[in-house]
Design an enzyme around this catalytic site. Structure first.
Site, PDB file in Angstrom:
ATOM      1  N   HIS A  27       0.844  -1.203   0.000  1.00  0.00           N
ATOM      2  CA  HIS A  27       0.000   0.000   0.000  1.00  0.00           C
ATOM      3  C   HIS A  27       0.879   1.253   0.000  1.00  0.00           C
ATOM      4  O   HIS A  27       0.682   2.175  -0.804  1.00  0.00           O
ATOM      5  CB  HIS A  27      -0.903  -0.038   1.237  1.00  0.00           C
ATOM      6  CG  HIS A  27      -1.741   1.186   1.426  1.00  0.00           C
ATOM      7  ND1 HIS A  27      -3.115   1.160   1.291  1.00  0.00           N
ATOM      8  CD2 HIS A  27      -1.429   2.467   1.762  1.00  0.00           C
ATOM      9  CE1 HIS A  27      -3.604   2.366   1.526  1.00  0.00           C
ATOM     10  NE2 HIS A  27      -2.594   3.180   1.817  1.00  0.00           N
ATOM     11  N   GLU A  28       1.855   1.292   0.896  1.00  0.00           N
ATOM     12  CA  GLU A  28       2.725   2.460   0.991  1.00  0.00           C
ATOM     13  C   GLU A  28       3.647   2.574  -0.226  1.00  0.00           C
ATOM     14  O   GLU A  28       3.910   3.681  -0.711  1.00  0.00           O
ATOM     15  CB  GLU A  28       3.556   2.395   2.282  1.00  0.00           C
ATOM     16  CG  GLU A  28       2.742   2.416   3.559  1.00  0.00           C
ATOM     17  CD  GLU A  28       1.814   3.617   3.655  1.00  0.00           C
ATOM     18  OE1 GLU A  28       2.134   4.680   3.057  1.00  0.00           O
ATOM     19  OE2 GLU A  28       0.773   3.512   4.314  1.00  0.00           O
ATOM     20  N   HIS A  31       1.842   4.268  -3.002  1.00  0.00           N
ATOM     21  CA  HIS A  31       1.882   5.722  -2.844  1.00  0.00           C
ATOM     22  C   HIS A  31       3.210   6.277  -3.363  1.00  0.00           C
ATOM     23  O   HIS A  31       3.251   7.287  -4.073  1.00  0.00           O
ATOM     24  CB  HIS A  31       1.747   6.109  -1.360  1.00  0.00           C
ATOM     25  CG  HIS A  31       0.369   5.990  -0.806  1.00  0.00           C
ATOM     26  ND1 HIS A  31      -0.742   6.514  -1.438  1.00  0.00           N
ATOM     27  CD2 HIS A  31      -0.088   5.425   0.353  1.00  0.00           C
ATOM     28  CE1 HIS A  31      -1.816   6.273  -0.690  1.00  0.00           C
ATOM     29  NE2 HIS A  31      -1.443   5.607   0.384  1.00  0.00           N
TER      30      HIS A  31
END
Length: 199
Positions: A27-28, A31
């Site tokens: 998820h990170e 980003h």
């Protein structure tokens, strides 16, 4: 507390910990990759383009995950470097939840395929799909500091005023206090998985 699961259901405990750490790390990273694509090299400069979960989550988050079953992550970005401020912020913010949606769909597809052959653990694949779809739905809530807030505040700029108030903290506390809130999001994830499996 979640840590009690280590005694009562150790396999289930380690499955959740591994899946959550893996999912938050990707998820990170999503980003970070999205920020890089928008012209912001902050993730690379700070050493966050790595698969090391400690970099993304920190030791406190991992410990809290093992104790309470709740975790978080962070990817440093600089929106002022985005080529397109508003669109860039939307794309970078959406990248994290979309990575969880993609993982949820992937694990659901694997569940459908391997449910027939029995080569992989059905329980693990279902749990991985459910956790990722739950993360996708939760992170889209328009509450600071969640990704959904950054997305919707670009579409509705008046929401940005809430970023500098106690609204986010109060709302997050309220969500965890409301009975059945987590189960409600999980039920939506269950519905998606079962609908996909029945197709």
């Amino acid at each position: 507390m979640f840590i009690q699961t280590l005694i009562t259901e150790p396999i289930h405990f380690f499955r959740i910990v591994v899946i959550v750490i893996f999912s938050i790390t990707l998820h990170e990273l999503a980003h970070g990759w999205a920020a890089m694509s928008q012209g912001d090299n902050t993730p690379q400069q700070t050493g966050h383009l790595t698969l090391n979960p400690v970099i993304h989550m920190g030791k406190e988050s991992i410990i809290f995950l093992c104790l309470m079953g709740i975790a978080w992550g962070q990817m440093p970005v600089n929106p002022s470097k985005f080529r397109s401020g508003k669109l860039g912020n939307i794309l970078v913010s959406a990248a994290g939840p979309l990575s969880n949606l993609a993982l949820g769909i992937l694990f659901t597809v694997l569940l459908k395929l391997f449910n027939l052959s029995g080569l992989l653990s059905v329980e693990f694949l279902y749990l991985a799909a459910r956790i990722n779809l739950t993360l996708f739905l939760f992170n889209l809530l328009p509450i600071p500091p969640l990704d959904g807030f950054h997305i919707f505040s670009e579409i509705f700029p008046q929401l940005k005023l809430l970023q500098y108030t106690q609204f986010g903290l109060f709302a997050m506390m309220l969500l965890f206090i409301i009975p059945g809130f987590g189960r409600g999001i999980g039920s939506i994830a269950d519905l998606f998985i079962r609908s996909a499996l029945s197709m």
